[in-house]
Design an enzyme around this catalytic site. Structure first.
Site, PDB file in Angstrom:
ATOM      1  CG  ASP A  90      -0.150  -0.287   2.690  1.00 27.39           C
ATOM      2  OD1 ASP A  90       0.792  -0.809   2.749  1.00 27.39           O
ATOM      3  OD2 ASP A  90      -0.656   0.502   3.396  1.00 27.39           O
ATOM      4  CG  ASP A 142      -0.907  -8.986   6.135  1.00 30.27           C
ATOM      5  OD1 ASP A 142      -0.303 -10.016   6.274  1.00 30.27           O
ATOM      6  OD2 ASP A 142      -0.665  -7.966   6.883  1.00 30.27           O
ATOM      7  CE1 TYR A 151      10.806 -10.124   8.853  1.00 29.71           C
ATOM      8  CE2 TYR A 151      10.505 -11.022  10.747  1.00 29.71           C
ATOM      9  CZ  TYR A 151      10.330  -9.897  10.004  1.00 29.71           C
ATOM     10  OH  TYR A 151      10.493  -8.585  10.488  1.00 29.71           O
ATOM     11  NE  ARG A 210       8.459 -10.440   5.031  1.00 28.32           N
ATOM     12  CZ  ARG A 210       8.976  -9.077   5.548  1.00 28.32           C
ATOM     13  NH1 ARG A 210       7.974  -8.332   5.933  1.00 28.32           N
ATOM     14  NH2 ARG A 210      10.083  -8.829   5.169  1.00 28.32           N
ATOM     15  N   GLY A 220      -0.648 -10.580   9.382  1.00 22.93           N
ATOM     16  CA  GLY A 220      -1.920 -10.097   9.329  1.00 22.93           C
ATOM     17  C   GLY A 220      -2.187  -9.166  10.167  1.00 22.93           C
TER      18      GLY A 220
HETATM   19  P1  ATP Z   1       4.486  -3.511   3.167  1.00 24.33           P
HETATM   20  O1  ATP Z   1       2.856  -3.501   3.196  1.00 24.33           O
HETATM   21  O2  ATP Z   1       4.973  -4.819   2.792  1.00 24.33           O
HETATM   22  O3  ATP Z   1       4.793  -2.840   4.297  1.00 24.33           O
HETATM   23  P2  ATP Z   1       4.527  -1.294   1.559  1.00 24.33           P
HETATM   24  O4  ATP Z   1       4.670  -0.761   0.058  1.00 24.33           O
HETATM   25  O5  ATP Z   1       3.419  -0.737   2.412  1.00 24.33           O
HETATM   26  O6  ATP Z   1       4.657  -2.623   1.767  1.00 24.33           O
HETATM   27  P3  ATP Z   1       6.033   0.904   3.176  1.00 24.33           P
HETATM   28  O7  ATP Z   1       7.327   0.513   3.752  1.00 24.33           O
HETATM   29  O8  ATP Z   1       5.027   1.201   4.012  1.00 24.33           O
HETATM   30  O9  ATP Z   1       5.819  -0.550   2.631  1.00 24.33           O
HETATM   31  O10 ATP Z   1       6.137   1.633   1.604  1.00 24.33           O
HETATM   32  C1  ATP Z   1       7.115   1.415   0.608  1.00 24.33           C
HETATM   33  C2  ATP Z   1       7.769   2.688   0.087  1.00 24.33           C
HETATM   34  O11 ATP Z   1       6.636   3.486  -0.357  1.00 24.33           O
HETATM   35  C3  ATP Z   1       8.517   3.507   1.050  1.00 24.33           C
HETATM   36  O12 ATP Z   1       9.942   3.893   0.575  1.00 24.33           O
HETATM   37  C4  ATP Z   1       7.799   4.660   1.385  1.00 24.33           C
HETATM   38  O13 ATP Z   1       8.441   5.831   1.706  1.00 24.33           O
HETATM   39  C5  ATP Z   1       7.092   4.867   0.269  1.00 24.33           C
HETATM   40  N1  ATP Z   1       5.681   5.753   0.323  1.00 24.33           N
HETATM   41  C6  ATP Z   1       4.628   5.474   1.252  1.00 24.33           C
HETATM   42  N2  ATP Z   1       3.714   6.254   1.150  1.00 24.33           N
HETATM   43  C7  ATP Z   1       4.230   7.161   0.307  1.00 24.33           C
HETATM   44  C8  ATP Z   1       3.631   8.539  -0.244  1.00 24.33           C
HETATM   45  N3  ATP Z   1       2.428   8.782   0.270  1.00 24.33           N
HETATM   46  N4  ATP Z   1       4.410   9.053  -1.127  1.00 24.33           N
HETATM   47  C9  ATP Z   1       5.460   8.881  -1.495  1.00 24.33           C
HETATM   48  N5  ATP Z   1       6.042   7.561  -1.244  1.00 24.33           N
HETATM   49  C10 ATP Z   1       5.506   6.842  -0.387  1.00 24.33           C
HETATM   50 MG    MG Z   2       2.145  -1.607   3.910  1.00 23.17          MG
END
Ligand code: ATP
Ligand code: MG
Length: 440
Positions: free
Chosen positions: A181, A211, A362, A365, A255
Site C-alpha cells: 500500500d 496479508d 519471516y 514471506r 495479518g
Molecule cells: P508492506 O505492506 O509490505 O509494508 P509497503 O509498500 O506498504 O509494503 P512501506 O514501507 O509502507 O511498504 O512503503 C514502501 C515505500 O513507499 C517506502 O519507501 C515509502 O516511503 C514509500 N511511500 C509510502 N507512502 C508514500 C507516499 N504517500 N508518497 C511517497 N512515497 C510513499
Molecule cells: Mg504496507
C-alpha cells in the site's frame, strides 16, 4: 462503496501504434485476444446485487476497465524504455512478477531496454543505492528459484520530484512498481508529479500484500503460497501439543489489519481450535472469554491450537507508539501477553499446561511462490505490461471477480480489505474450529 467515476483509469493519450502482436492475431479468424475498449468488468456479481441498483443502466453501474492486450497501443515499442522497482516487505512471487514483466516486454512487444532499480524507491534517487541494473531474459532466467526480490527493497520516504527528475534523465517511459500500500501511494505520487509536468511516463503497479488486505484487486499474489506455509506450522503445532500434557500451541501468523492468512491456514487442515483475527473482537477474561474457553477445550480434547493473526488483540494491550522507517505503526506484542495470560490462568486453576509458541512469520514471506502463484504472477505481470504499453497510468493491475482489470491507485489505497465477520469465510472458520461465535 466505490463509484464508476472513481474507477476511471487515467491514460496518457491516444493509442496510435499497432500492437506488435497484430500480425499473429490477424492470422487467426478471430480478434478475441484483444480487449474491446468499450467493455467493462462489473463489480456486482450476483443478481441480487445488480437488482439492488434498481433501474441504473449497466453502463452506469460501478465497473472496471478490463485488463489484457490492446489492438492499438500508446508507446512505440521500438523506442520504449522501462524501469522496474520493488518496495516494502517481501512476499512470495516478487521474482516471478519481475521475470514475467521482462519476458512479456521482450517477447510480446520487442521492448528490450529495461532497467531494474535497486533497493526500492531509494534506488530511484541517484546516489542513494547501488546503480540500477539491466534486466534481460538471460538475467531473469533462474530468479524464480528463490524467494525475495532480486532487485532488493527498502522502506523510508524518498523525494518524489527527484525520482521523476531521474526518470526523465534516464528517458524512462514506463515505471512498474511492485509493492504494498505504501509503495502504491508512492507510485501515485510519482504518476501525479509526472502528469503535472505533462510527461508521458506511465506508472503501473502490481500490488503486493501477503496479508491479502488491498481492496478491489481480488486475491493478491503470494497469498496462497503464504497461507500454505503457515498451515505447515499449524500442523506442526498440532503434533507438538497432542504429544504433551495440557498441550497448548500458539501460532502467530502475518495479518496486521486483516486475518485472511490466519483463516485460510487454519482451514487448510482443520488443525486449529481457535482463530483470532483483528476483525473479530474477543476478551480473555470472563465466562465466555478465550481463557475459560481454552481451558475447557484442553480438558475435553487434551490439547488446543490457537492461530493468532499478528494484529489481533491489539485493543487488549497498551497502544504501541513505535514506527518503522516508512511511518507504519509497529504492533504491540500481543502474542507474548497472551502466552503470559494463558500460563497464569492455567496455574491459577491448577491445570497442567505445556505451552508451545510458533512464529513462522519471516519463513512465510521468504519462500518462492508455489506453482499456482507463479502462474498468477506471470499473468498479472503480462496484464500490467499490456496496460502500460496502452498508456495507462496511476493504476494497478488486479483480478477482481476473476477477471484482469485496471484499478486506479487512489481507490486501492483508500481502504483496507478485511475478513467480513458476517461473511462465509468467517463462518467456515467457526465451523472448522468450533470456537464460540462470540468471545467478546
Ligand atoms: P508492506 O505492506 O509490505 O509494508 P509497503 O509498500 O506498504 O509494503 P512501506 O514501507 O509502507 O511498504 O512503503 C514502501 C515505500 O513507499 C517506502 O519507501 C515509502 O516511503 C514509500 N511511500 C509510502 N507512502 C508514500 C507516499 N504517500 N508518497 C511517497 N512515497 C510513499
Ligand atoms: Mg504496507
Amino acid at each position: 462503496m466505490v463509484t464508476l467515476e472513481e474507477l476511471q483509469v487515467r491514460t496518457l493519450g491516444e493509442c496510435r501504434y499497432d500492437s506488435p502482436l497484430a500480425d499473429y492475431v490477424a492470422s487467426r479468424t478471430t480478434n478475441a485476444y484483444y480487449v474491446a475498449e468499450t467493455d467493462r468488468v462489473l463489480i456486482d456479481d450476483t443478481i441480487s446485487l445488480l437488482a439492488a441498483r434498481g433501474e441504473t443502466p449497466l453502463t452506469e453501474v460501478p465497473s472496471f476497465e478490463p485488463g489484457g492486450p490492446r489492438r492499438k497501443i500508446f508507446f512505440d515499442p521500438k523506442k520504449t524504455k522501462v524501469g522496474i522497482v520493488t518496495c516494502g516487505g517481501l512476499c512470495p512471487g516478487l521474482n516471478d512478477v519481475i521475470r514475467a514483466i521482462v519476458l512479456e516486454l521482450f517477447e510480446h512487444y520487442g521492448v528490450t531496454d529495461i532497467t531494474g532499480f535497486k533497493n526500492g524507491y531509494a534506488g530511484l534517487v541517484p546516489g542513494k543505492s547501488p546503480d540500477p541494473i539491466t534486466l534481460t531474459p538471460a538475467f531473469v532466467e533462474t530468479i524464480t528459484d528463490r524467494g525475495g526480490t532480486v532487485l532488493g527493497s527498502s522502506r523510508g520516504s524518498q523525494n518524489v520530484p527527484q525520482i521523476v527528475d531521474n526518470l526523465v534523465h534516464r528517458e524512462i517511459d514506463i515505471l512498474f512498481v511492485i509493492g504494498g500500500d505504501g509503495s502504491m501511494r508512492g507510485a501515485h505520487a510519482i504518476a501525479e508529479e509526472a502528469l503535472s509536468r505533462e510527461l508521458d511516463i506511465a506508472v503501473v503497479g502490481v500490488p503486493k500484500t501477503i496479508d491479502n488486505d488491498i481492496p478491489l484487486i481480488g486475491t493478491s499474489f503470494g497469498f496462497q503460497t503464504a497461507y500454505a506455509k503457515a498451515a505447515e506450522s499449524i500442523k506442526g503445532a498440532r503434533v507438538e501439543v497432542e504429544a504433551a500434557i495440557g498441550g497448548v500451541g500458539v501460532v502467530k501468523v502475518m495479518g496486521r489489519a486483516a486475518g485472511f492468512i490466519a483463516c485460510y491456514a487454519a482451514l487448510a487442515n482443520h488443525d486449529a481450535d481457535f482463530v483470532l483475527i483483528p476483525e473479530v473482537p474477543f476478551n480473555l477474561q470472563g465466562e465466555n472469554g478465550l481463557l475459560a474457553t481454552l481451558r475447557k477445550r484442553v480438558k475435553e480434547r487434551g490439547s488446543a491450537v490457537i492461530v493468532l493473526a499478528e494484529g489481533a488483540g491489539q485493543d487488549l494491550i497498551p497502544a504501541s507508539r513505535r514506527k518503522d522507517a516508512s511511518g507504519n505503526t509497529v504492533l504491540g506484542d500481543f502474542a507474548g501477553f497472551l502466552r503470559a495470560q494463558i500460563a497464569r490462568d492455567f496455574k491459577d486453576h491448577d491445570e497442567p499446561l505445556t505451552l508451545r509458541y510458533f512464529d513462522p512469520g519471516y519463513m512465510i514471506r521468504s519462500v518462492p511462490a508455489d506453482a499456482a502463484d507463479s502462474v498468477y504472477c506471470t499473468r498479472l505481470a503480462q496484464a500490467a505490461v499490456h496496460a502500460a504499453m496502452a498508456g495507462r497510468t496511476d493504476m494497478v493491475i488486479g483480478r477482481p471477480r476473476h477477471r484482469f482489470a485496471h484499478v486506479p491507485i487512489s481507490v486501492v489505497v483508500k481502504n483496507t480489505q478485511q475478513v467480513n465477520p458476517d461473511g462465509d469465510l468467517w463462518l467456515s472458520v467457526l465451523e472448522s474450529t468450533a470456537q464460540p461465535f462470540d468471545m467478546s
